[in-house]
Design a protein around this motif. Structure first.
Motif, PDB file in Angstrom:
ATOM      1  N   GLY A 121       0.816  -1.202   0.000  1.00  0.00           N
ATOM      2  CA  GLY A 121       0.000   0.000   0.000  1.00  0.00           C
ATOM      3  C   GLY A 121       0.851   1.254   0.000  1.00  0.00           C
ATOM      4  N   ILE A 122       0.268   2.330   0.496  1.00  0.00           N
ATOM      5  CA  ILE A 122       0.937   3.621   0.571  1.00  0.00           C
ATOM      6  C   ILE A 122       1.268   3.895   2.032  1.00  0.00           C
ATOM      7  N   ASN A 123       2.536   4.123   2.309  1.00  0.00           N
ATOM      8  CA  ASN A 123       2.988   4.459   3.657  1.00  0.00           C
ATOM      9  C   ASN A 123       3.172   5.965   3.725  1.00  0.00           C
ATOM     10  N   ALA A 124       2.638   6.589   4.758  1.00  0.00           N
ATOM     11  CA  ALA A 124       2.788   8.032   4.944  1.00  0.00           C
ATOM     12  C   ALA A 124       3.320   8.290   6.349  1.00  0.00           C
ATOM     13  N   ALA A 125       4.295   9.191   6.437  1.00  0.00           N
ATOM     14  CA  ALA A 125       4.908   9.531   7.720  1.00  0.00           C
ATOM     15  C   ALA A 125       4.801  11.042   7.940  1.00  0.00           C
ATOM     16  N   LEU A 126       4.523  11.429   9.188  1.00  0.00           N
ATOM     17  CA  LEU A 126       4.434  12.842   9.550  1.00  0.00           C
ATOM     18  C   LEU A 126       5.065  13.050  10.917  1.00  0.00           C
ATOM     19  N   PRO A 127       6.210  13.744  10.962  1.00  0.00           N
ATOM     20  CA  PRO A 127       6.805  14.067  12.267  1.00  0.00           C
ATOM     21  C   PRO A 127       5.928  15.076  13.006  1.00  0.00           C
ATOM     22  N   ILE A 128       5.789  14.877  14.306  1.00  0.00           N
ATOM     23  CA  ILE A 128       4.969  15.781  15.117  1.00  0.00           C
ATOM     24  C   ILE A 128       5.693  16.123  16.408  1.00  0.00           C
ATOM     25  N   GLY A 129       5.219  17.147  17.074  1.00  0.00           N
ATOM     26  CA  GLY A 129       5.770  17.554  18.363  1.00  0.00           C
ATOM     27  C   GLY A 129       6.584  18.830  18.239  1.00  0.00           C
ATOM     28  N   ARG A 130       6.906  19.417  19.384  1.00  0.00           N
ATOM     29  CA  ARG A 130       7.666  20.670  19.369  1.00  0.00           C
ATOM     30  C   ARG A 130       8.974  20.543  18.609  1.00  0.00           C
ATOM     31  N   ASN A 131       9.701  19.485  18.853  1.00  0.00           N
ATOM     32  CA  ASN A 131      10.972  19.280  18.132  1.00  0.00           C
ATOM     33  C   ASN A 131      10.836  18.190  17.074  1.00  0.00           C
ATOM     34  N   ARG A 132       9.582  17.834  16.760  1.00  0.00           N
ATOM     35  CA  ARG A 132       9.274  16.818  15.746  1.00  0.00           C
ATOM     36  C   ARG A 132       9.999  15.513  16.010  1.00  0.00           C
ATOM     37  N   SER A 133      10.033  15.126  17.265  1.00  0.00           N
ATOM     38  CA  SER A 133      10.780  13.927  17.664  1.00  0.00           C
ATOM     39  C   SER A 133       9.972  12.637  17.521  1.00  0.00           C
ATOM     40  N   LYS A 134       8.682  12.765  17.276  1.00  0.00           N
ATOM     41  CA  LYS A 134       7.849  11.573  17.083  1.00  0.00           C
ATOM     42  C   LYS A 134       7.306  11.592  15.661  1.00  0.00           C
ATOM     43  N   THR A 135       7.226  10.433  15.058  1.00  0.00           N
ATOM     44  CA  THR A 135       6.723  10.339  13.693  1.00  0.00           C
ATOM     45  C   THR A 135       5.554   9.374  13.658  1.00  0.00           C
TER      46      THR A 135
END
Length: 173
Positions: A121-135
């Protein structure tokens, strides 16, 4: 003597408990580490690069051109979109599109989204958080509905390189 057997048994039990606790701590640390690492394929393009900007513009103009082309009724057509093209558009045009169409700014807590297609399928990733430490990572599978539309079926959800087991929506709820 009976007291010595009890002491040896007790010692073995405590040693087994210590080994299990160490194994659980190690497993927890590995899980935490995997959850904080972005997927190995997460490499968004440089949105300030003129080559990436030109590619993103060409992708958007070509998609609009194809969508607006007059065709005989019922004619099927396809549009091929490579990962490189989709990721250029996501890096350059998506934040501008959101700002223009929704009167909303791309949140500073969000990094650049990035996609990768494979046989699952299609894998999508989005970093989140103040320092974008979680994806946050999702895997969707495009499917044709009975009425001829395309829908996305959620296959898996993960954090970093750690996939949540089982049914994704049930896990989220």
């Amino acid at each position: 003597p009976p007291d010595q057997r009890l002491s040896v048994t007790s010692h073995r039990r405590w040693r087994a408990i210590a080994i299990v606790l160490c194994a659980l701590l190690l497993l927890g640390w590995v899980g935490w580490r995997w959850a904080t690492l972005p997927p190995s394929w997460y490499r968004p393009p440089d949105a300030t690069s003129t080559d990436v900007q030109d590619l993103a513009d060409r992708v958007e103009y070509r998609l609009i051109e194809e969508a607006q082309r007059v065709r005989p009724a019922g004619e099927a057509y396809t549009i091929r979109l490579r990962d490189e093209q989709a990721n250029a558009w996501l890096a350059v045009r998506l934040p501008r599109w959101v700002a223009h169409h929704q009167d909303w700014q791309w949140p500073p807590e969000f990094g650049l989204p990035h996609v990768r297609t494979d046989t699952d399928g299609i894998n999508a990733a989005l970093p989140i958080g103040r320092n974008r430490s979680k994806t946050i990572v999702v895997q969707v599978l495009p499917i044709m509905t009975e009425d001829g539309n395309i829908a996305l079926r959620l296959q898996r959800v993960g954090l970093g390189r750690l996939w949540l087991p089982g049914e994704p929506v049930a896990n989220l709820l």
